[in-house]
Write an enzyme that holds these catalytic residues in place. Structure first.
Site, short mmCIF file in Angstrom:
data_model
loop_
_atom_site.label_atom_id
_atom_site.label_comp_id
_atom_site.label_asym_id
_atom_site.label_seq_id
_atom_site.Cartn_x
_atom_site.Cartn_y
_atom_site.Cartn_z
N SER A 125 0.67 -1.20 -0.05
CA SER A 125 -0.03 0.03 -0.14
C SER A 125 1.10 1.39 -0.06
O SER A 125 1.68 1.38 0.74
CB SER A 125 -0.99 -0.11 1.33
OG SER A 125 -1.73 1.38 1.36
N GLU A 127 0.01 3.86 1.53
CA GLU A 127 0.21 4.32 2.95
C GLU A 127 1.33 3.87 3.68
O GLU A 127 1.69 4.74 4.54
CB GLU A 127 -0.91 3.37 3.83
CG GLU A 127 -2.51 4.07 3.73
CD GLU A 127 -2.73 5.15 4.20
OE1 GLU A 127 -2.36 5.48 5.30
OE2 GLU A 127 -3.21 6.16 3.56
N TYR A 148 -2.18 0.16 10.35
CA TYR A 148 -2.50 -0.49 8.85
C TYR A 148 -1.16 -0.40 8.06
O TYR A 148 -0.76 -1.41 7.45
CB TYR A 148 -3.54 0.25 8.07
CG TYR A 148 -3.86 -0.06 6.93
CD1 TYR A 148 -4.39 -1.34 6.26
CD2 TYR A 148 -3.39 0.60 5.75
CE1 TYR A 148 -4.50 -1.72 5.24
CE2 TYR A 148 -3.25 0.11 4.37
CZ TYR A 148 -3.95 -1.12 4.06
OH TYR A 148 -4.10 -1.35 2.84
O1 G4F Z 1 -10.94 6.51 1.33
P1 G4F Z 1 -10.18 6.22 2.51
O2 G4F Z 1 -10.66 5.65 3.72
O3 G4F Z 1 -8.77 5.76 1.89
P2 G4F Z 1 -7.21 5.67 2.70
O4 G4F Z 1 -7.29 5.83 4.03
O5 G4F Z 1 -6.55 6.59 1.89
O6 G4F Z 1 -6.57 4.09 2.23
C1 G4F Z 1 -7.07 3.52 1.13
O7 G4F Z 1 -6.16 3.57 0.27
C2 G4F Z 1 -4.79 2.76 0.68
C3 G4F Z 1 -3.67 3.19 -0.40
O8 G4F Z 1 -3.25 4.39 -0.37
C4 G4F Z 1 -5.05 1.30 0.91
F1 G4F Z 1 -3.91 0.64 1.24
C5 G4F Z 1 -6.04 1.34 2.12
O9 G4F Z 1 -6.82 -0.15 2.22
C6 G4F Z 1 -7.48 2.06 1.69
O10 G4F Z 1 -8.09 1.29 0.59
O11 G4F Z 1 -9.65 7.84 2.67
C7 G4F Z 1 -8.94 8.65 2.06
C8 G4F Z 1 -8.76 10.02 2.75
C9 G4F Z 1 -8.19 10.03 4.06
O12 G4F Z 1 -6.96 10.96 4.22
C10 G4F Z 1 -9.33 10.48 5.06
O13 G4F Z 1 -8.84 11.02 6.05
O14 G4F Z 1 -10.06 10.53 2.85
C11 G4F Z 1 -10.22 11.11 4.01
N1 G4F Z 1 -11.57 11.18 4.49
C12 G4F Z 1 -12.32 12.30 4.77
N2 G4F Z 1 -13.71 11.99 5.25
C13 G4F Z 1 -12.16 10.29 4.96
C14 G4F Z 1 -13.56 10.53 5.31
N3 G4F Z 1 -12.12 8.90 4.57
C15 G4F Z 1 -13.12 7.99 5.12
N4 G4F Z 1 -12.94 6.58 4.92
N5 G4F Z 1 -14.34 8.42 5.48
C16 G4F Z 1 -14.56 9.79 5.47
O15 G4F Z 1 -15.65 10.30 5.99
#
Ligand code: G4F
Length: 328
Positions: A125, A127, A148
């Site tokens: 990832s 990440e 993670y």
């Molecule tokens: O969609 P996210 O939860 O994805 P995140 O954390 O980037 O992780 C995903 O991508 C990784 C690869 O880079 C994978 F390894 C991992 O398994 C997963 O698929 O969040 C993306 C961004 C973050 O910065 C988070 O803080 O969106 C921001 N965010 C803002 N509001 C939110 C929200 N994320 C989520 N899930 N829900 C919200 O309400």
């Protein structure tokens, strides 16, 4: 007939890989976890295919993986299984480490012991880059910001160690964010397209999000799967960054989705601290030059095409929901 064993087969990328490997004529074995609720929805369209066989097991349970590898002896093993939600990893760190990190060693050890010629790839990832600023490529130093990411880093180094120690054909697919209509609804892109389409049809009033300034490199799961296929079939095992090379903020994504539906995101989105992370990753953007140069991969989907497909699919879902609601 070539065989592939895919873990995490009920997840987003797992399901795209099933489509891809079936289309290439493979016999596909998929690992699914026992669950009291249905967890195979993403495979509904392909369930009756005679070349797809699902097996119960869990990557955290070495015995189940070892038995399956010993019995199937697949040509290829693609590991997509993980506790993949970064924010949730702050709530369940020990489980996340087992499911997303130590589990990679279970897979590698099962192959080394029972089927050493099986080729292996794991979904690593972006990440892992954490607070190291973009652009990120295979040489970028890691600075994980969640358990993670720490778990993914453990898996990443395990793959390199098995390659060096045992000369096994194993590779890391360092995937940046991967999206599609099959994306889980708690990840931010899908949460936005699902909410915006529901709001448009009057099924929902507000959308609550966390940090909208975070920036990500979003690719289509179709393209990620194509990249994984090329890496595992390459003659030399190696580690590759997979991403679009384009970065957008969560705010920009929301703005685009709502504007495509004729709405202003500011009228509907509110922030909720519940969705903030104890330590955030601010900016991820790939430099995918290596995979483009070495393996000739390039993404089929543009950012806008990805957004359009997700909106169209969620609009269909919202319309069905509305029809049911109106007829109650
Ligand atoms: O969609 P996210 O939860 O994805 P995140 O954390 O980037 O992780 C995903 O991508 C990784 C690869 O880079 C994978 F390894 C991992 O398994 C997963 O698929 O969040 C993306 C961004 C973050 O910065 C988070 O803080 O969106 C921001 N965010 C803002 N509001 C939110 C929200 N994320 C989520 N899930 N829900 C919200 O309400």
């Amino acid at each position: 007939m070539n065989t592939v064993f895919i873990t995490g087969v009920t997840g987003q990328v797992g399901s795209y890989l099933v489509d891809l490997f079936l289309s290439k004529g493979y016999m596909v074995y998929g690992l699914k976890r026992r669950s009291s609720s249905l967890n195979t929805e993403r495979l509904n369209h392909t369930f009756s295919n005679q070349n797809l066989k699902l097996e119960y097991g869990d990557v955290t349970d070495y015995s189940s993986i070892a038995n399956l590898v010993a019995n199937i002896k697949p040509d290829l093993f693609v590991n997509c299984a993980a506790q993949s939600h970064v924010r949730v990893s702050f709530d369940i760190p020990c489980y996340t480490f087992d499911a997303s990190g130590a589990s990679v060693i279970n897979c590698l050890e099962a192959i080394r012991t029972h089927s050493p010629s099986t080729r292996f790839i794991t979904m690593s990832s972006s990440e892992m880059f954490g607070s190291t600023p973009p652009p990120q490529n295979e040489q970028t130093p890691f600075h994980p910001r969640s358990i993670y990411a720490v778990a993914k880093l453990a898996g990443y180094y395990a793959v390199i160690n098995y390659r060096e120690a045992y000369n096994m054909h194993c590779s890391n697919a360092i995937c940046f964010n991967t999206e599609s209509p099959r994306r889980g609804e708690t990840f931010v892109t899908r949460k936005i397209t699902r909410a915006a389409t529901r709001i448009k049809l009057g099924l929902q009033d507000k959308l609550y999000l966390g940090n909208m300034d975070a920036r990500r490199d979003w690719s289509h799961a179709y393209d990620t799967s194509e990249a994984i296929f090329r890496i595992i079939n390459a003659s030399t095992p190696d580690d590759y960054v997979i991403g679009s090379g384009e970065m957008h903020s969560v705010k920009e994504f929301a703005e685009l989705v709502f504007s495509k539906l004729g709405m202003d995101y500011k009228d509907y989105i509110e922030t909720d601290p519940h969705y903030y992370r104890a330590s955030e990753v601010d900016a991820l953007c790939s430099n995918p030059t290596k995979i483009k140069t070495n393996l000739g991969w390039s993404p089929k989907y543009s950012y806008e095409q990805l957004v359009d497909e997700m909106i169209a699919s969620d609009m269909e879902l919202a319309k069905r929901e509305k029809l049911i609601k109106d007829h109650k």
